[in-house]
Write an enzyme that holds these catalytic residues in place. Structure first.
Site, PDB file in Angstrom:
ATOM      1  N   ARG A  56     -14.265  -0.095 -19.102  1.00  0.00           N
ATOM      2  CA  ARG A  56     -12.803  -0.238 -19.216  1.00  0.00           C
ATOM      3  C   ARG A  56     -12.088   1.061 -18.854  1.00  0.00           C
ATOM      4  O   ARG A  56     -10.924   1.066 -18.488  1.00  0.00           O
ATOM      5  CB  ARG A  56     -12.437  -0.693 -20.641  1.00  0.00           C
ATOM      6  CG  ARG A  56     -10.972  -0.929 -20.876  1.00  0.00           C
ATOM      7  CD  ARG A  56     -10.701  -1.869 -22.046  1.00  0.00           C
ATOM      8  NE  ARG A  56     -11.390  -1.507 -23.265  1.00  0.00           N
ATOM      9  CZ  ARG A  56     -11.105  -0.447 -24.037  1.00  0.00           C
ATOM     10  NH1 ARG A  56     -10.113   0.360 -23.713  1.00  0.00           N
ATOM     11  NH2 ARG A  56     -11.790  -0.202 -25.137  1.00  0.00           N
ATOM     12  N   TYR A 109      10.340  -9.622  -7.409  1.00  0.00           N
ATOM     13  CA  TYR A 109       9.270 -10.603  -7.662  1.00  0.00           C
ATOM     14  C   TYR A 109       9.444 -11.186  -9.073  1.00  0.00           C
ATOM     15  O   TYR A 109       9.697 -10.449 -10.033  1.00  0.00           O
ATOM     16  CB  TYR A 109       7.899  -9.921  -7.514  1.00  0.00           C
ATOM     17  CG  TYR A 109       6.780 -10.798  -7.987  1.00  0.00           C
ATOM     18  CD1 TYR A 109       6.488 -11.995  -7.329  1.00  0.00           C
ATOM     19  CD2 TYR A 109       6.038 -10.470  -9.125  1.00  0.00           C
ATOM     20  CE1 TYR A 109       5.488 -12.825  -7.791  1.00  0.00           C
ATOM     21  CE2 TYR A 109       5.034 -11.292  -9.577  1.00  0.00           C
ATOM     22  CZ  TYR A 109       4.762 -12.473  -8.908  1.00  0.00           C
ATOM     23  OH  TYR A 109       3.776 -13.310  -9.365  1.00  0.00           O
ATOM     24  N   ASP A 181       6.974  -1.486  -5.245  1.00  0.00           N
ATOM     25  CA  ASP A 181       5.957  -2.514  -5.018  1.00  0.00           C
ATOM     26  C   ASP A 181       5.813  -2.662  -3.502  1.00  0.00           C
ATOM     27  O   ASP A 181       6.719  -3.123  -2.810  1.00  0.00           O
ATOM     28  CB  ASP A 181       6.423  -3.832  -5.666  1.00  0.00           C
ATOM     29  CG  ASP A 181       5.370  -4.932  -5.573  1.00  0.00           C
ATOM     30  OD1 ASP A 181       4.587  -4.931  -4.599  1.00  0.00           O
ATOM     31  OD2 ASP A 181       5.349  -5.811  -6.455  1.00  0.00           O
ATOM     32  N   LYS A 206      -3.269  -9.810  -2.491  1.00  0.00           N
ATOM     33  CA  LYS A 206      -2.623 -10.221  -1.242  1.00  0.00           C
ATOM     34  C   LYS A 206      -3.293  -9.543  -0.044  1.00  0.00           C
ATOM     35  O   LYS A 206      -4.467  -9.757   0.203  1.00  0.00           O
ATOM     36  CB  LYS A 206      -1.125  -9.934  -1.328  1.00  0.00           C
ATOM     37  CG  LYS A 206      -0.474 -10.390  -2.646  1.00  0.00           C
ATOM     38  CD  LYS A 206      -0.530 -11.893  -2.813  1.00  0.00           C
ATOM     39  CE  LYS A 206       0.373 -12.453  -3.877  1.00  0.00           C
ATOM     40  NZ  LYS A 206      -0.071 -12.359  -5.250  1.00  0.00           N
TER      41      LYS A 206
HETATM   42  C1  LIG Z   1       5.378  -8.663  -4.535  1.00  0.00           C
HETATM   43  C2  LIG Z   1       4.428  -9.058  -5.611  1.00  0.00           C
HETATM   44  N1  LIG Z   1       4.149  -8.185  -6.583  1.00  0.00           N
HETATM   45  C3  LIG Z   1       3.300  -8.508  -7.591  1.00  0.00           C
HETATM   46  C4  LIG Z   1       2.711  -9.753  -7.664  1.00  0.00           C
HETATM   47  C5  LIG Z   1       1.798 -10.072  -8.820  1.00  0.00           C
HETATM   48  O1  LIG Z   1       0.481  -9.995  -8.395  1.00  0.00           O
HETATM   49  P1  LIG Z   1      -0.743 -10.751  -9.124  1.00  0.00           P
HETATM   50  O2  LIG Z   1      -0.516 -12.213  -8.926  1.00  0.00           O
HETATM   51  O3  LIG Z   1      -1.940 -10.195  -8.429  1.00  0.00           O
HETATM   52  O4  LIG Z   1      -0.674 -10.390 -10.565  1.00  0.00           O
HETATM   53  C6  LIG Z   1       2.952 -10.678  -6.657  1.00  0.00           C
HETATM   54  C7  LIG Z   1       2.311 -12.019  -6.711  1.00  0.00           C
HETATM   55  O5  LIG Z   1       2.672 -12.919  -5.995  1.00  0.00           O
HETATM   56  C8  LIG Z   1       3.850 -10.326  -5.605  1.00  0.00           C
HETATM   57  O6  LIG Z   1       4.145 -11.202  -4.626  1.00  0.00           O
END
Ligand SMILES: Cc1ncc(COP(=O)(O)O)c(C=O)c1O
Length: 389
Positions: A56, A109, A181, A206
């Site tokens: 962890r 998001y 992000d 992604k």
């Molecule tokens: C721009 C963005 N940030 C964060 C996330 C969250 O990622 P996760 O689904 O891997 O937790 C997503 C998920 O679609 C996203 O599109």
């Protein structure tokens, strides 16, 4: 030797063994490590870069992923997590306290927006929303309790591009940290730390992993001090990544540059042809001069990304008909994988927004979002053309 991201992505950090080096980082599928020295054991417990102690806290495969993304993003250190939300929440929870103030971009998001709303309701963290390219609004909103400016390089699903240099410098003047992000751009299209960001977060689910087979996240830091603060919190939260997920992500990263090139080229072809199609009212992709973010995107990104959305003239009925008529593209959540995926934001990814919220985000009843894969572009176009028909 200064390596370009395309080369760095192939030559990932490799651990040395007894006289040789594995070309591919092995999966260290162990939850713990044994020691001869109690002092080394104790030291490893207390720091993110010490001896490996317990899964962890750290693991060699996970650390290889952290070093790989740190190198690609041009940061000092990283924390890999079990999902993108694990990275985002570790950063927010480690850096915010009750009564603090956040300036956040809208659109944002959905998971991040929910988390900020929750922090407001339960911990009194106030949030002021600003547009993605409005440094004056950041200056105006900043106050002594402001701790973070939160941005997304490319937003979902209308693909607005944040003015990272302008927004981050307004935040810095006010003594506020900038978190970006960078999921939609990936470090191949943009490296936010070069534009003033203090922290970069990714859903590695992604583009970084790229094959729709693993969940993961990472937070990369411009300073070792910030890294240590968030690492300490992430390990207590239990948000850190597991070695097999890290290994799959490392494997994906090696082809990231090639995949991004194809994602972007395929998107250009689809977006351009759809923009000329009589059934289509509008196409939203920052590579089109008609997009409001075109100028910012042209300065900030090396290419315009693999996600776009479009509005059909026939509204919701037309959107639903299109989505049930595609044969090659898959109707599915998520994005950034090798296969083309489509979804209807109003009823899926953005279903928590009411009509006013959808309108404010520019999302129509007939808007279709596309995450363009790496298939042959003419096969994709043939599928889209028959579905429009
Ligand atoms: C721009 C963005 N940030 C964060 C996330 C969250 O990622 P996760 O689904 O891997 O937790 C997503 C998920 O679609 C996203 O599109």
């Amino acid at each position: 030797m200064t390596l370009r991201p395309e080369t760095r992505a192939v030559h990932l950090p490799r651990p040395e063994l007894n006289g040789s080096t594995p070309i591919t980082v092995p999966i260290y599928q162990t939850s713990g490590f044994a020691f001869d020295s109690p002092a080394v054991f104790a030291d490893g417990m207390g720091r993110p870069d010490g001896a490996f102690v317990y899964g962890r806290l750290s693991n060699p495969t996970v650390r290889a992923l952290e070093e790989a993304v740190t190198g690609l993003e041009g940061g000092q250190a990283a924390v890999a997590t079990g999902s993108g939300m694990g990275a985002i929440n570790s950063v927010l929870l480690a850096l915010l306290s009750p009564g603090d103030h956040v300036i956040a971009q809208r659109p944002l998001y959905g998971g991040t927006a929910h988390m900020l709303a929750d922090l407001t309701a339960r911990f009194g963290v106030e949030v002021t929303y600003v547009r993605e390219a409005d440094p004056a609004a950041v200056r105006e909103a900043a106050r002594p309790e402001t701790k973070l400016l939160y941005l997304e390089t490319i937003a979902n699903p209308m693909t607005q591009v944040a003015d990272l240099p302008g927004m981050a410098s307004a935040a810095r003047e006010a003594g506020v940290l900038t978190v970006v992000d960078n999921t939609f751009a990936s470090p191949i299209l943009c490296r936010p730390i070069e534009h003033g960001a203090d922290v970069v977060v990714h859903s590695t689910t992604k583009y970084l992993s790229g094959h729709t087979d693993v969940l993961g996240g990472v937070a990369v830091f411009a300073s070792a001090e910030l890294h240590r603060k968030v690492w300490s919190y992430a390990i207590e939260l239990g948000a850190t990544a597991d070695p097999f997920a890290a290994w799959l992500t490392l494997r994906g990263i090696q082809t990231l540059a090639l995949r991004m090139e194809r994602h972007c080229a395929n998107t250009r072809l689809l977006a351009t042809r759809l923009a000329e199609h009589p059934a289509v009212a509008a196409v939203h992709w920052p590579g089109l001069p008609s997009h409001p973010s075109y100028d910012v995107a042209a300065k900030l990104l090396t290419d315009f990304g693999g996600v776009f959305s479009f509005d059909l003239r026939g509204g919701r009925a037309a959107g639903e008909a299109f989505m049930s008529s595609v044969r090659l593209a898959l109707l599915a959540p998520s994005l950034g994988g090798v296969e083309t995926l489509i979804l209807h934001p109003a009823t899926t990814s953005h279903r928590s927004l009411d009509a006013a919220g959808l309108a404010a985000a520019g999302i129509g009843e007939g808007t279709v979002r596309v995450s363009v894969g790496i298939e042959h572009p003419e096969d994709l176009w043939a599928d889209f053309a028959q579905a429009l028909g």
